[in-house]
Design an enzyme around this catalytic site. Structure first.
Site, PDB file in Angstrom:
ATOM      1  N   PHE A 117       0.852  -1.189   0.000  1.00 34.64           N
ATOM      2  CA  PHE A 117       0.000   0.000   0.000  1.00 34.64           C
ATOM      3  C   PHE A 117       0.892   1.244   0.000  1.00 34.64           C
ATOM      4  O   PHE A 117       1.902   1.290   0.685  1.00 34.64           O
ATOM      5  CB  PHE A 117      -0.930  -0.008   1.223  1.00 34.64           C
ATOM      6  CG  PHE A 117      -2.099   0.905   1.083  1.00 34.64           C
ATOM      7  CD1 PHE A 117      -3.177   0.556   0.282  1.00 34.64           C
ATOM      8  CD2 PHE A 117      -2.120   2.119   1.733  1.00 34.64           C
ATOM      9  CE1 PHE A 117      -4.264   1.405   0.144  1.00 34.64           C
ATOM     10  CE2 PHE A 117      -3.194   2.978   1.604  1.00 34.64           C
ATOM     11  CZ  PHE A 117      -4.270   2.620   0.809  1.00 34.64           C
ATOM     12  N   VAL A 158       1.900   5.031   6.104  1.00 31.31           N
ATOM     13  CA  VAL A 158       0.521   5.275   6.516  1.00 31.31           C
ATOM     14  C   VAL A 158       0.326   6.788   6.465  1.00 31.31           C
ATOM     15  O   VAL A 158       0.985   7.530   7.198  1.00 31.31           O
ATOM     16  CB  VAL A 158       0.253   4.733   7.939  1.00 31.31           C
ATOM     17  CG1 VAL A 158      -1.208   4.917   8.308  1.00 31.31           C
ATOM     18  CG2 VAL A 158       0.658   3.265   8.047  1.00 31.31           C
ATOM     19  N   ILE A 159      -0.548   7.218   5.568  1.00 31.42           N
ATOM     20  CA  ILE A 159      -0.755   8.651   5.349  1.00 31.42           C
ATOM     21  C   ILE A 159      -2.147   9.026   5.848  1.00 31.42           C
ATOM     22  O   ILE A 159      -3.141   8.384   5.486  1.00 31.42           O
ATOM     23  CB  ILE A 159      -0.590   9.002   3.854  1.00 31.42           C
ATOM     24  CG1 ILE A 159       0.823   8.588   3.385  1.00 31.42           C
ATOM     25  CG2 ILE A 159      -0.829  10.496   3.615  1.00 31.42           C
ATOM     26  CD1 ILE A 159       1.031   8.639   1.886  1.00 31.42           C
ATOM     27  N   GLY A 163      -9.056  11.509   5.955  1.00 31.57           N
ATOM     28  CA  GLY A 163     -10.108  12.260   6.618  1.00 31.57           C
ATOM     29  C   GLY A 163     -10.834  11.502   7.714  1.00 31.57           C
ATOM     30  O   GLY A 163     -11.772  12.035   8.305  1.00 31.57           O
ATOM     31  N   HIS A 166      -9.081   6.199  10.704  1.00 27.14           N
ATOM     32  CA  HIS A 166      -8.443   4.953  10.269  1.00 27.14           C
ATOM     33  C   HIS A 166      -6.920   5.012  10.446  1.00 27.14           C
ATOM     34  O   HIS A 166      -6.290   4.042  10.863  1.00 27.14           O
ATOM     35  CB  HIS A 166      -8.806   4.693   8.803  1.00 27.14           C
ATOM     36  CG  HIS A 166      -8.269   3.428   8.242  1.00 27.14           C
ATOM     37  ND1 HIS A 166      -8.757   2.188   8.600  1.00 27.14           N
ATOM     38  CD2 HIS A 166      -7.277   3.201   7.352  1.00 27.14           C
ATOM     39  CE1 HIS A 166      -8.085   1.256   7.949  1.00 27.14           C
ATOM     40  NE2 HIS A 166      -7.175   1.843   7.188  1.00 27.14           N
ATOM     41  N   PHE A 205      11.677  -0.210  12.793  1.00 20.74           N
ATOM     42  CA  PHE A 205      10.418   0.394  12.361  1.00 20.74           C
ATOM     43  C   PHE A 205      10.691   1.438  11.286  1.00 20.74           C
ATOM     44  O   PHE A 205      11.082   2.563  11.577  1.00 20.74           O
ATOM     45  CB  PHE A 205       9.723   1.031  13.572  1.00 20.74           C
ATOM     46  CG  PHE A 205       8.328   1.500  13.309  1.00 20.74           C
ATOM     47  CD1 PHE A 205       7.277   0.606  13.283  1.00 20.74           C
ATOM     48  CD2 PHE A 205       8.058   2.841  13.109  1.00 20.74           C
ATOM     49  CE1 PHE A 205       5.974   1.038  13.062  1.00 20.74           C
ATOM     50  CE2 PHE A 205       6.767   3.290  12.884  1.00 20.74           C
ATOM     51  CZ  PHE A 205       5.725   2.376  12.859  1.00 20.74           C
ATOM     52  N   ARG A 253      10.301  12.044   3.068  1.00 19.81           N
ATOM     53  CA  ARG A 253      10.987  11.108   3.961  1.00 19.81           C
ATOM     54  C   ARG A 253      11.406   9.809   3.268  1.00 19.81           C
ATOM     55  O   ARG A 253      11.991   8.937   3.890  1.00 19.81           O
ATOM     56  CB  ARG A 253      10.088  10.814   5.161  1.00 19.81           C
ATOM     57  CG  ARG A 253      10.019  11.989   6.116  1.00 19.81           C
ATOM     58  CD  ARG A 253       8.781  11.986   6.998  1.00 19.81           C
ATOM     59  NE  ARG A 253       8.780  13.130   7.906  1.00 19.81           N
ATOM     60  CZ  ARG A 253       8.521  14.385   7.568  1.00 19.81           C
ATOM     61  NH1 ARG A 253       8.259  14.693   6.308  1.00 19.81           N
ATOM     62  NH2 ARG A 253       8.539  15.361   8.457  1.00 19.81           N
TER      63      ARG A 253
END
Length: 160
Positions: free
Chosen positions: A22, A82-83, A86, A89, A114, A128
């Site tokens: 993802f 992980v972005i 809205g 989640h 990590f 990043r």
């Protein structure tokens, strides 16, 4: 005074890199950074690096646990992005991923680095993963190499 610390070179280290698919446009750059660091700084051979791909960040801890349980690796690097969106989640995914990976490290007494980005924006994630803010995949690999060495050195110190 005894000081236990590791170095980076780990020629014989066997490293698993568990990678989330993802947000692959970011994660693939993290993977490139991690592999480059393992090879250039750690002197880790290609045949000692195994890449395991999983669907998303939530699946990283389970795959890492299976890798750790095999006893075939000296350490694991977990990579993902992980972005924030809205909905809440983001908080659940980021938190469970972090907690699960920490649990694997403690349960199996194995370094788990990590390298999962948790950012508010796509731009922050891109920065990043190899642009303005360095490559956090490479940084995760450096941390792993040092911890592999620290634990080996600590083991020797405790046996003496």
């Amino acid at each position: 005074m005894n000081v236990v610390q590791g170095n980076i070179e780990s020629k014989n280290a066997k490293v698993a890199i568990v990678v989330s698919r993802f947000n692959s446009f970011v994660v693939e750059s993290l993977l490139e950074g991690a592999v480059d660091t393992l090879k250039r700084f750690g002197q880790v051979a290609d045949e000692n690096i195994t890449v395991i791909r999983v669907p998303g960040a939530v699946e990283l801890p389970l795959a890492a646990r299976r890798v750790a349980a095999s006893g075939k690796f000296d350490g694991i690097i977990a990579l993902g992005a992980v972005i924030r969106g809205g909905t809440p989640h983001f908080d659940f995914v980021a938190g469970e991923c972090n907690k699960g990976l920490a649990q694997v490290a403690l349960e199996f007494d194995l370094p788990v680095s990590f390298g999962v980005l948790t950012t508010d924006t796509i731009e922050q994630a891109i920065e990043r993963s190899g642009t303005k803010a360095g490559n956090k995949g490479g940084e995760a690999a450096l941390g792993l190499l040092e911890m592999v060495n620290v634990l080996q050195e600590l083991e020797q110190q405790l046996q003496d």
